[in-house]
Design a protein around this motif. Structure first.
Motif, PDB file in Angstrom:
ATOM      1  N   PHE A 111       0.824  -1.205   0.000  1.00 47.83           N
ATOM      2  CA  PHE A 111       0.000   0.000   0.000  1.00 47.83           C
ATOM      3  C   PHE A 111       0.862   1.261   0.000  1.00 47.83           C
ATOM      4  N   ILE A 112       1.932   1.251   0.797  1.00 50.06           N
ATOM      5  CA  ILE A 112       2.846   2.395   0.830  1.00 50.06           C
ATOM      6  C   ILE A 112       3.509   2.588  -0.537  1.00 50.06           C
ATOM      7  N   THR A 113       3.844   1.482  -1.203  1.00 53.64           N
ATOM      8  CA  THR A 113       4.428   1.574  -2.547  1.00 53.64           C
ATOM      9  C   THR A 113       3.454   2.235  -3.514  1.00 53.64           C
ATOM     10  N   VAL A 114       2.194   1.841  -3.425  1.00 55.01           N
ATOM     11  CA  VAL A 114       1.180   2.453  -4.282  1.00 55.01           C
ATOM     12  C   VAL A 114       1.036   3.943  -3.974  1.00 55.01           C
ATOM     13  N   VAL A 115       1.003   4.276  -2.683  1.00 52.89           N
ATOM     14  CA  VAL A 115       0.894   5.684  -2.292  1.00 52.89           C
ATOM     15  C   VAL A 115       2.092   6.479  -2.804  1.00 52.89           C
ATOM     16  N   GLY A 116       3.299   5.885  -2.709  1.00 54.81           N
ATOM     17  CA  GLY A 116       4.489   6.552  -3.235  1.00 54.81           C
ATOM     18  C   GLY A 116       4.404   6.772  -4.731  1.00 54.81           C
ATOM     19  N   GLY A 117       3.915   5.772  -5.453  1.00 56.80           N
ATOM     20  CA  GLY A 117       3.753   5.926  -6.894  1.00 56.80           C
ATOM     21  C   GLY A 117       2.756   7.011  -7.241  1.00 56.80           C
ATOM     22  N   ILE A 118       1.668   7.068  -6.500  1.00 61.85           N
ATOM     23  CA  ILE A 118       0.654   8.090  -6.749  1.00 61.85           C
ATOM     24  C   ILE A 118       1.182   9.477  -6.416  1.00 61.85           C
ATOM     25  N   PHE A 119       1.977   9.566  -5.349  1.00 65.23           N
ATOM     26  CA  PHE A 119       2.562  10.854  -4.988  1.00 65.23           C
ATOM     27  C   PHE A 119       3.499  11.353  -6.083  1.00 65.23           C
ATOM     28  N   LEU A 120       4.357  10.471  -6.581  1.00 64.59           N
ATOM     29  CA  LEU A 120       5.267  10.871  -7.658  1.00 64.59           C
ATOM     30  C   LEU A 120       4.499  11.277  -8.907  1.00 64.59           C
ATOM     31  N   LEU A 121       3.451  10.544  -9.199  1.00 66.80           N
ATOM     32  CA  LEU A 121       2.630  10.854 -10.358  1.00 66.80           C
ATOM     33  C   LEU A 121       2.013  12.238 -10.238  1.00 66.80           C
ATOM     34  N   ASN A 122       1.635  12.589  -9.026  1.00 70.13           N
ATOM     35  CA  ASN A 122       0.993  13.885  -8.790  1.00 70.13           C
ATOM     36  C   ASN A 122       2.007  15.016  -8.679  1.00 70.13           C
ATOM     37  N   ALA A 123       3.086  14.790  -7.932  1.00 66.40           N
ATOM     38  CA  ALA A 123       4.032  15.864  -7.632  1.00 66.40           C
ATOM     39  C   ALA A 123       4.825  16.326  -8.852  1.00 66.40           C
ATOM     40  N   PHE A 124       5.145  15.406  -9.762  1.00 66.74           N
ATOM     41  CA  PHE A 124       5.992  15.748 -10.908  1.00 66.74           C
ATOM     42  C   PHE A 124       5.224  15.696 -12.226  1.00 66.74           C
ATOM     43  N   LYS A 125       3.906  15.866 -12.122  1.00 63.97           N
ATOM     44  CA  LYS A 125       3.051  15.740 -13.296  1.00 63.97           C
ATOM     45  C   LYS A 125       3.441  16.716 -14.395  1.00 63.97           C
ATOM     46  N   TYR A 126       3.730  17.969 -14.035  1.00 61.71           N
ATOM     47  CA  TYR A 126       3.926  19.019 -15.037  1.00 61.71           C
ATOM     48  C   TYR A 126       5.397  19.334 -15.308  1.00 61.71           C
ATOM     49  N   MET A 127       6.302  18.544 -14.763  1.00 61.41           N
ATOM     50  CA  MET A 127       7.717  18.760 -15.035  1.00 61.41           C
ATOM     51  C   MET A 127       8.100  18.117 -16.363  1.00 61.41           C
ATOM     52  N   ASN A 128       8.846  18.855 -17.161  1.00 54.41           N
ATOM     53  CA  ASN A 128       9.261  18.365 -18.475  1.00 54.41           C
ATOM     54  C   ASN A 128      10.502  17.482 -18.315  1.00 54.41           C
ATOM     55  N   ILE A 129      10.257  16.234 -17.948  1.00 52.41           N
ATOM     56  CA  ILE A 129      11.345  15.282 -17.703  1.00 52.41           C
ATOM     57  C   ILE A 129      11.170  14.098 -18.643  1.00 52.41           C
ATOM     58  N   SER A 130      12.211  13.817 -19.397  1.00 52.57           N
ATOM     59  CA  SER A 130      12.202  12.673 -20.304  1.00 52.57           C
ATOM     60  C   SER A 130      13.607  12.082 -20.368  1.00 52.57           C
ATOM     61  N   MET A 131      13.740  10.966 -21.073  1.00 50.52           N
ATOM     62  CA  MET A 131      15.051  10.342 -21.192  1.00 50.52           C
ATOM     63  C   MET A 131      16.015  11.225 -21.967  1.00 50.52           C
ATOM     64  N   LYS A 132      15.494  12.085 -22.840  1.00 47.66           N
ATOM     65  CA  LYS A 132      16.361  12.920 -23.665  1.00 47.66           C
ATOM     66  C   LYS A 132      16.946  14.103 -22.914  1.00 47.66           C
ATOM     67  N   ASN A 133      16.207  14.644 -21.960  1.00 44.45           N
ATOM     68  CA  ASN A 133      16.700  15.841 -21.277  1.00 44.45           C
ATOM     69  C   ASN A 133      17.115  15.586 -19.834  1.00 44.45           C
ATOM     70  N   LEU A 134      17.404  14.322 -19.482  1.00 46.74           N
ATOM     71  CA  LEU A 134      17.934  14.051 -18.150  1.00 46.74           C
ATOM     72  C   LEU A 134      19.282  14.752 -17.990  1.00 46.74           C
ATOM     73  N   PRO A 135      19.555  15.336 -16.837  1.00 47.73           N
ATOM     74  CA  PRO A 135      20.808  16.074 -16.655  1.00 47.73           C
ATOM     75  C   PRO A 135      22.027  15.179 -16.812  1.00 47.73           C
ATOM     76  N   LYS A 136      23.020  15.699 -17.575  1.00 57.25           N
ATOM     77  CA  LYS A 136      24.279  14.991 -17.789  1.00 57.25           C
ATOM     78  C   LYS A 136      25.427  15.919 -17.392  1.00 57.25           C
ATOM     79  N   ALA A 137      26.232  15.459 -16.489  1.00 57.37           N
ATOM     80  CA  ALA A 137      27.345  16.273 -16.005  1.00 57.37           C
ATOM     81  C   ALA A 137      28.555  16.108 -16.914  1.00 57.37           C
TER      82      ALA A 137
END
Length: 390
Positions: free
Chosen positions: A306-332
């Motif tokens: 249940f905690i895993t599901v809650v964590g997944g839902i939180f991530l889904l909600n918290a980072f919904k509008y962030m433009n994050i993809s495999m192409k623009n992941l930060p590279k040092a």
């Protein structure tokens, strides 16, 4: 004094735990309820999308919005399509409660969150980034763990047993607590803060949803018992369960429409799931004692899932509008970092240090910035002052 040669019948060991055996009927019911719950949540998740589309069309026509007490959505066919899908899904969910424990059926509502998230990205143009995809995977994993370790049987098979359990003091006290919370939110908080905080309307839906599930469970028991030949639709308790279900559903729909009209679907759906599942699992545990015969490992695994599901839902909600993809992941890049360090003005404790191109000074600045010791900072500052004066 007893004769040692006399044979005595051994006394039963009352302290030895009795092995709890789950019947084949409960196992079959478990899988039937699981299958129905999965299908129903697919319909329920898609219903959110169509209802939201209907509310958006009403807003574009400048009609009275649901949050302002308007009922223009009743004339919108998309809203009615979503309503039909939700009703059909809830009917399947209702049947699932007749076969399987509420602690199994209710947490599977996470699947409706996944369906809503995926369909939102397609039909509502709400982008599902890579974190959202990972979150959906976490929800699936958590749900799987919960299903594997959930109770495999129902504790109530007749309406007489149901009536006996709802009269227990612990259940009555918990019900009164949920009723007080819902009434405070409806009467006091909703008019003042309903349009400002998503928690207000969703909390009302979640607390009343717990009563809806318990009513569905009672109706399911009545239907099952009637099919087996024991008529229960002449029992007053059956109609009480039916009245609770209808009343709570109508109030839930009213406040859920308001929440969907104001807030984003990706916000309403996950928060509603977490609160609703928590209320239902808690009330079911008090009423049916679902965890009484479970091993502590299964109980722990169930709540970890249940905690895993809650964590997944939180991530889904918290980072919904962030433009994050495999192409623009930060590279040092080491070269870029060194160049920025040479040209940057070093700052320690909010004080801007002067710019220098000397490599020794830059190295001193770096050590000063990375130091957490007051003595070390004083020593490095002395080195910098000496270099600057020279």
């Amino acid at each position: 004094m007893s004769d040692p040669n006399t044979t005595q019948s051994p006394l039963p060991n009352v302290t030895e735990p009795t092995e709890h055996i789950v019947s084949n009927e409960d196992i079959y019911g478990f899988w039937i309820g699981f299958s129905l719950a999965v299908i129903s949540n697919a319909f329920i998740g898609s219903s959110f999308i169509f209802k939201k589309r209907g509310l958006i069309r009403i807003a574009k026509r400048r009609g009275t919005r649901a949050d302002q007490g308007g009922y223009g959505y009743l004339k919108e066919w998309l809203w009615w399509l979503g309503m039909f899908l939700m009703i059909f899904g809830e009917i399947l969910n209702f049947v699932a409660y007749a076969f399987a424990p509420a602690t199994l059926v209710t947490p599977l509502g996470a699947l409706s969150v996944i369906v809503a998230a995926v369909m939102s990205s397609i039909f509502l143009k709400e982008r599902l980034n890579i974190i959202g995809k990972v979150s959906c995977g976490l929800c699936v994993i958590g749900s799987t763990v919960m299903v594997m370790h959930s109770p495999k049987e129902t504790k109530v098979h007749t309406m007489d047993q149901m009536l006996e359990k709802v009269q227990e003091p612990g259940f009555i006290v918990f019900c009164l607590l949920l009723l007080v919370i819902s009434m405070v939110f409806m009467i006091y908080l909703a008019p003042r803060y309903g349009s400002k905080s998503v928690m207000v309307y969703v909390t009302i839906c979640a607390t009343l949803g717990a009563f809806t599930v318990m009513g569905c469970k009672g109706m399911g028991v009545a239907v099952t018992q009637t099919i087996k030949g024991d008529q229960q639709f002449t029992n007053w308790f059956t109609y009480l369960m039916f009245a609770i279900v209808i009343t709570c559903i109508l109030v839930q729909l009213n406040f859920l429409n308001r929440a969907l009209d104001i807030f984003n679907t990706a916000v309403v759906t996950p928060i509603y799931y977490v609160l609703f599942t928590s209320c239902v699992v808690s009330l079911s545990a008090v009423l049916f004692k679902d965890f009484f015969y479970m091993d502590w490992k299964d109980i722990l695994s169930f709540f970890l899932g249940f905690i895993t599901v809650v964590g997944g839902i939180f991530l889904l909600n918290a980072f919904k509008y962030m433009n994050i993809s495999m192409k623009n992941l930060p590279k040092a890049h080491k070269k870029d970092t060194e160049k920025q360090d040479e040209n940057a003005n070093m700052s320690v404790n909010g004080d801007i240090m002067c710019h220098t191109d000397d490599e020794e000074d830059v190295d001193a600045y770096q050590r000063l910035a990375n130091s957490h010791s007051v003595a070390s900072m004083d020593h490095i500052e002395f080195e910098i002052d000496t270099n600057l004066k020279s």
